[in-house]
Design a protein around this motif. Structure first.
Motif, PDB file in Angstrom:
ATOM      1  N   SER A  50       0.771  -1.189   0.078  1.00 21.29           N
ATOM      2  CA  SER A  50      -0.155   0.047   0.093  1.00 21.29           C
ATOM      3  C   SER A  50       0.967   1.329   0.041  1.00 21.29           C
ATOM      4  O   SER A  50       0.531   2.334   0.029  1.00 21.29           O
ATOM      5  N   VAL A  51       2.173   1.019  -0.246  1.00 20.97           N
ATOM      6  CA  VAL A  51       3.168   2.413  -0.024  1.00 20.97           C
ATOM      7  C   VAL A  51       2.906   3.343  -1.038  1.00 20.97           C
ATOM      8  O   VAL A  51       3.037   4.580  -0.758  1.00 20.97           O
ATOM      9  N   ARG A  52       2.522   2.981  -2.205  1.00 22.90           N
ATOM     10  CA  ARG A  52       2.017   4.114  -3.377  1.00 22.90           C
ATOM     11  C   ARG A  52       0.942   3.589  -3.899  1.00 22.90           C
ATOM     12  O   ARG A  52       0.407   2.560  -4.059  1.00 22.90           O
ATOM     13  N   HIS A  53      -0.038   4.660  -4.569  1.00 25.56           N
ATOM     14  CA  HIS A  53      -1.440   4.619  -5.097  1.00 25.56           C
ATOM     15  C   HIS A  53      -1.245   3.624  -6.115  1.00 25.56           C
ATOM     16  O   HIS A  53      -2.099   2.611  -6.294  1.00 25.56           O
ATOM     17  N   SER A 161       5.916  11.701   7.463  1.00 25.53           N
ATOM     18  CA  SER A 161       4.510  12.133   7.307  1.00 25.53           C
ATOM     19  C   SER A 161       3.843  11.646   5.871  1.00 25.53           C
ATOM     20  O   SER A 161       2.588  11.352   5.786  1.00 25.53           O
ATOM     21  N   TYR A 162       4.590  11.068   4.887  1.00 25.34           N
ATOM     22  CA  TYR A 162       3.863  10.639   3.782  1.00 25.34           C
ATOM     23  C   TYR A 162       3.713   9.093   3.917  1.00 25.34           C
ATOM     24  O   TYR A 162       3.140   8.242   2.940  1.00 25.34           O
ATOM     25  N   CYS A 163       4.393   8.497   4.901  1.00 29.20           N
ATOM     26  CA  CYS A 163       4.483   6.863   4.951  1.00 29.20           C
ATOM     27  C   CYS A 163       3.166   6.196   5.724  1.00 29.20           C
ATOM     28  O   CYS A 163       2.869   6.440   6.492  1.00 29.20           O
ATOM     29  N   ILE A 164       2.597   5.133   5.007  1.00 25.09           N
ATOM     30  CA  ILE A 164       1.733   4.509   5.382  1.00 25.09           C
ATOM     31  C   ILE A 164       2.076   3.298   6.228  1.00 25.09           C
ATOM     32  O   ILE A 164       1.261   2.660   7.008  1.00 25.09           O
ATOM     33  N   LEU A 261      20.315   4.284   1.438  1.00 24.31           N
ATOM     34  CA  LEU A 261      20.148   5.228   2.275  1.00 24.31           C
ATOM     35  C   LEU A 261      19.239   6.433   1.716  1.00 24.31           C
ATOM     36  O   LEU A 261      19.437   7.098   1.051  1.00 24.31           O
ATOM     37  N   PRO A 262      17.910   5.956   1.967  1.00 22.44           N
ATOM     38  CA  PRO A 262      16.849   6.957   1.351  1.00 22.44           C
ATOM     39  C   PRO A 262      17.079   8.342   1.434  1.00 22.44           C
ATOM     40  O   PRO A 262      16.897   8.717   2.845  1.00 22.44           O
ATOM     41  N   LEU A 263      17.312   9.096   0.510  1.00 27.34           N
ATOM     42  CA  LEU A 263      17.315  10.770   0.981  1.00 27.34           C
ATOM     43  C   LEU A 263      15.984  11.395   0.875  1.00 27.34           C
ATOM     44  O   LEU A 263      15.585  12.279   1.748  1.00 27.34           O
ATOM     45  N   GLN A 264      15.340  11.090   0.124  1.00 27.45           N
ATOM     46  CA  GLN A 264      13.809  11.365  -0.204  1.00 27.45           C
ATOM     47  C   GLN A 264      13.713  12.729  -0.781  1.00 27.45           C
ATOM     48  O   GLN A 264      12.963  12.917  -1.787  1.00 27.45           O
ATOM     49  N   SER A 265      14.302  13.864  -0.406  1.00 22.69           N
ATOM     50  CA  SER A 265      14.584  14.973  -0.709  1.00 22.69           C
ATOM     51  C   SER A 265      15.864  15.813  -0.481  1.00 22.69           C
ATOM     52  O   SER A 265      16.313  15.569   0.755  1.00 22.69           O
ATOM     53  N   THR A 301      19.693   4.820  -3.353  1.00 22.89           N
ATOM     54  CA  THR A 301      18.436   5.944  -2.437  1.00 22.89           C
ATOM     55  C   THR A 301      17.311   5.760  -3.274  1.00 22.89           C
ATOM     56  O   THR A 301      16.957   5.328  -4.066  1.00 22.89           O
ATOM     57  N   ASP A 302      16.332   6.582  -2.296  1.00 20.24           N
ATOM     58  CA  ASP A 302      14.996   6.710  -2.670  1.00 20.24           C
ATOM     59  C   ASP A 302      14.651   8.231  -2.813  1.00 20.24           C
ATOM     60  O   ASP A 302      15.062   8.920  -1.758  1.00 20.24           O
ATOM     61  N   ILE A 303      14.079   8.665  -3.786  1.00 22.29           N
ATOM     62  CA  ILE A 303      13.596  10.097  -4.138  1.00 22.29           C
ATOM     63  C   ILE A 303      11.896  10.103  -4.297  1.00 22.29           C
ATOM     64  O   ILE A 303      11.569   9.213  -5.001  1.00 22.29           O
ATOM     65  N   ILE A 304      11.435  10.992  -3.501  1.00 20.60           N
ATOM     66  CA  ILE A 304       9.839  11.413  -3.894  1.00 20.60           C
ATOM     67  C   ILE A 304      10.154  12.734  -4.514  1.00 20.60           C
ATOM     68  O   ILE A 304      10.427  13.676  -3.898  1.00 20.60           O
ATOM     69  N   VAL A 305       9.327  12.794  -5.668  1.00 19.24           N
ATOM     70  CA  VAL A 305       9.382  14.137  -6.132  1.00 19.24           C
ATOM     71  C   VAL A 305       7.754  14.475  -6.078  1.00 19.24           C
ATOM     72  O   VAL A 305       6.988  13.742  -6.016  1.00 19.24           O
ATOM     73  N   ILE A 332      12.908   6.481  -8.055  1.00 18.94           N
ATOM     74  CA  ILE A 332      12.395   7.734  -7.852  1.00 18.94           C
ATOM     75  C   ILE A 332      10.885   7.630  -8.067  1.00 18.94           C
ATOM     76  O   ILE A 332      10.457   6.861  -8.907  1.00 18.94           O
ATOM     77  N   PHE A 333      10.230   8.375  -7.168  1.00 16.07           N
ATOM     78  CA  PHE A 333       8.721   8.169  -7.041  1.00 16.07           C
ATOM     79  C   PHE A 333       7.969   9.408  -6.752  1.00 16.07           C
ATOM     80  O   PHE A 333       8.461  10.424  -6.419  1.00 16.07           O
ATOM     81  N   LYS A 334       6.825   9.451  -7.658  1.00 14.39           N
ATOM     82  CA  LYS A 334       5.903  10.511  -7.649  1.00 14.39           C
ATOM     83  C   LYS A 334       5.065  10.529  -6.387  1.00 14.39           C
ATOM     84  O   LYS A 334       4.600   9.426  -5.988  1.00 14.39           O
ATOM     85  N   TYR A 335       5.189  11.468  -5.636  1.00 12.51           N
ATOM     86  CA  TYR A 335       4.336  11.444  -4.440  1.00 12.51           C
ATOM     87  C   TYR A 335       2.720  11.150  -4.590  1.00 12.51           C
ATOM     88  O   TYR A 335       2.288  11.711  -5.536  1.00 12.51           O
ATOM     89  N   SER A 336       2.464  10.446  -3.647  1.00  9.29           N
ATOM     90  CA  SER A 336       0.930  10.249  -3.635  1.00  9.29           C
ATOM     91  C   SER A 336       0.354  10.030  -2.215  1.00  9.29           C
ATOM     92  O   SER A 336       1.141   9.451  -1.464  1.00  9.29           O
ATOM     93  N   PRO A 337      -0.822  10.722  -2.036  1.00  6.06           N
ATOM     94  CA  PRO A 337      -1.244  11.033  -0.456  1.00  6.06           C
ATOM     95  C   PRO A 337      -1.631   9.483  -0.178  1.00  6.06           C
ATOM     96  O   PRO A 337      -2.338   8.783  -1.039  1.00  6.06           O
ATOM     97  N   ARG A 338      -1.366   8.965   1.090  1.00  5.51           N
ATOM     98  CA  ARG A 338      -1.729   7.832   1.594  1.00  5.51           C
ATOM     99  C   ARG A 338      -2.359   7.758   2.812  1.00  5.51           C
ATOM    100  O   ARG A 338      -1.760   7.483   3.862  1.00  5.51           O
ATOM    101  N   PRO A 339      -3.748   8.171   2.905  1.00  3.97           N
ATOM    102  CA  PRO A 339      -4.240   8.283   4.169  1.00  3.97           C
ATOM    103  C   PRO A 339      -4.108   6.933   5.054  1.00  3.97           C
ATOM    104  O   PRO A 339      -4.249   5.755   4.300  1.00  3.97           O
TER     105      PRO A 339
HETATM  106  N1  5AD Z   1       4.356   8.627  -2.176  1.00  2.00           N
HETATM  107  C1  5AD Z   1       5.350   8.278  -3.134  1.00  2.00           C
HETATM  108  N2  5AD Z   1       6.387   7.562  -2.441  1.00  2.00           N
HETATM  109  C2  5AD Z   1       6.367   7.117  -1.376  1.00  2.00           C
HETATM  110  N3  5AD Z   1       7.364   6.256  -0.889  1.00  2.00           N
HETATM  111  C3  5AD Z   1       6.984   6.144   0.528  1.00  2.00           C
HETATM  112  N4  5AD Z   1       5.468   6.764   0.660  1.00  2.00           N
HETATM  113  C4  5AD Z   1       5.073   7.173  -0.631  1.00  2.00           C
HETATM  114  C5  5AD Z   1       4.366   8.156  -1.083  1.00  2.00           C
HETATM  115  N5  5AD Z   1       3.222   8.494  -0.071  1.00  2.00           N
HETATM  116  C6  5AD Z   1       8.519   5.721  -1.289  1.00  2.00           C
HETATM  117  C7  5AD Z   1       9.648   6.232  -0.514  1.00  2.00           C
HETATM  118  C8  5AD Z   1      10.045   5.076   0.303  1.00  2.00           C
HETATM  119  C9  5AD Z   1       9.813   4.114  -0.922  1.00  2.00           C
HETATM  120  C10 5AD Z   1       9.766   2.598  -0.390  1.00  2.00           C
HETATM  121  O1  5AD Z   1       8.584   4.302  -1.383  1.00  2.00           O
HETATM  122  O2  5AD Z   1      10.723   7.089  -1.342  1.00  2.00           O
HETATM  123  O3  5AD Z   1      11.512   5.037   0.653  1.00  2.00           O
END
Ligand code: 5AD
Ligand code: SF4
Length: 385
Positions: A50-53, A161-164, A261-265, A301-305, A332-339
């Motif tokens: 469920s981590v991303r939509h 804050s973004y993580c489920i 080592l996830p940087l995220q931003s 790393t992991d990055i969220i844009v 590299i991931f696009k942000y998605s809201p995860r209530p």
């Molecule tokens: N939106 C996008 N990417 C996300 N990740 C975690 N939650 C979200 C989200 N809401 C990414 C992060 C994490 C990886 C497993 O998934 O980069 O390190």
């Protein structure tokens, strides 16, 4: 004893890959066989993420497609298990009326009993009360006979804050050191040569055990096990990663020279809004220190844009930091809201087009860097060959 066949399709991270293997192991102990395909199976389980939509929707639509098969073979048992099953426990049966079993990650040890009950003509089962699973001795069944995963902790306490994850896998519970060591020892006796230690944040291993053990002492002890030739681990959290870890990686030859080592931003403002607990400067300090101890360490790393509020400046900060660090590779991931994760209450204000553009821009940069790093690594090893 049954001789039915089960097929598990896994979505998401290595935790889920390992969980699927545990479920296979438990079922095989009960006489089940592994099916080679969905068509060949008496039971199909989707171990969901469920981590991303996007990943979540894929699981829903793929399970939706099995409705036809179920109509043709009503005796086929379909299960929706894992993280999305936990998160959506109240809606899965409505969205997928042909599903027989819902089980969250905390329930995996009970899945064989639930399947028995369904096979005995029982009702559908929904088991997703508690995300926490009990501490158990895992089956030794392994798909790969030389390299394998060993889970050292479950769940997460960080609440980025973004993580489920804390909502679907619960708070961090570390497996007792003796249990982990015992598992690795048994695996080594079976011929396993490489173990990858798994945890949402391996660096915080031991915090809840209160027996003095921590990740470094765990690594040191595993390092003494004869048959094990290589040790890997994922994932490290930058806020808990220490110089002591880098020294240990340098000094213990069986530890593979890789850190995820996830940087995220790369933006201080966004990292704060993500509640990551470190600044870009701190992260850069870690990378510099790591490279001073292990110059050729593979760093990923992991990055969220497109996190809420990410403007051009913030994005440039991420871009420049990636250029400066030169990761070997990056997801590299696009942000998605995860209530119900905290950031889902913020306005998802970076438009889909901008997310797409930023994603493509970073991907292009990283592709060039990865190519260059591969070339350099090849050049460095070739003369010795
Ligand atoms: N939106 C996008 N990417 C996300 N990740 C975690 N939650 C979200 C989200 N809401 C990414 C992060 C994490 C990886 C497993 O998934 O980069 O390190
Ligand atoms: Fe793994 Fe997180 Fe996806 Fe669960 S939600 S499968 S823990 S990535």
């Amino acid at each position: 004893m049954t001789s039915k066949r089960v097929y598990i399709r896994t979505f998401g991270c290595q935790m889920n890959v390992r969980d699927s293997e545990i479920i296979y192991g438990l079922l095989i102990e009960r006489g089940w066989k592994k099916a080679e395909s969905i068509e060949d199976a008496d039971c199909v389980l989707f171990n969901t993420c469920s981590v991303r939509h996007h990943a979540e929707q894929r699981a829903y639509s793929n399970m939706g497609m099995l409705a036809k098969l179920k109509r043709r073979r009503p005796e086929l048992i379909l299960g929706f298990v894992g993280c999305t099953a936990q998160k959506d426990k109240d809606i899965v049966f409505k969205r997928l009326p042909h599903v027989d079993l819902i089980a969250g990650p905390g329930e995996i040890y009970n899945i064989p009993d639930y399947l028995d009950a369904i096979l005995d003509g029982g009702e559908k089962v929904m088991a997703a009360g508690m995300p926490e699973r009990p501490e158990c001795k895992n089956p030794l069944y392994r798909e790969n006979k030389t390299s394998t995963y060993v889970s050292i902790s479950e769940g997460c306490d960080n609440f980025c804050s973004y993580c489920i994850v804390p909502y679907v896998r619960g708070r961090q519970r570390c497996r007792k050191k003796e249990l982990v060591i015992d598992e690795v020892r048994s695996l080594s006796l079976m011929g396993i040569k490489e173990v990858t230690l798994l945890g949402q944040n391996v660096n915080s291993y031991g915090k809840d055990l209160k027996d003095g053990s921590d990740f470094i002492t765990l690594l040191e002890e595993i390092h003494t096990i004869d048959g094990i030739k290589r040790i890997r681990f994922v994932t490290c959290h930058p806020k808990d990663t220490t110089i002591r870890l880098f020294k240990t990686m340098r000094d213990l030859p069986k530890i593979y020279n890789h850190i995820h080592l996830p940087l995220q931003s790369g933006s201080a403002k966004i990292l704060k809004a993500m509640k990551r607990g470190y600044s870009p400067a701190h992260y850069l300090g870690l990378i510099d220190a790591l490279r001073s101890y292990i110059p050729d360490c593979n760093i990923t790393t992991d990055i969220i844009v497109g996190f809420p509020g990410e403007n051009n400046e913030d994005f440039k900060d991420t871009y420049n930091m990636m250029k400066r660090i030169e990761f070997d590779s990056a997801y590299i991931f696009k942000y998605s809201p995860r209530p119900p994760a905290e950031s889902s209450r913020l306005v998802d204000d970076v438009g889909a087009d901008i997310k797409k553009e930023r994603h493509a821009e970073i991907l292009k940069l990283q592709k060039e860097i990865s190519k260059k790093k591969r070339r350099l690594r090849k050049a460095a090893v070739l003369p010795m060959a």
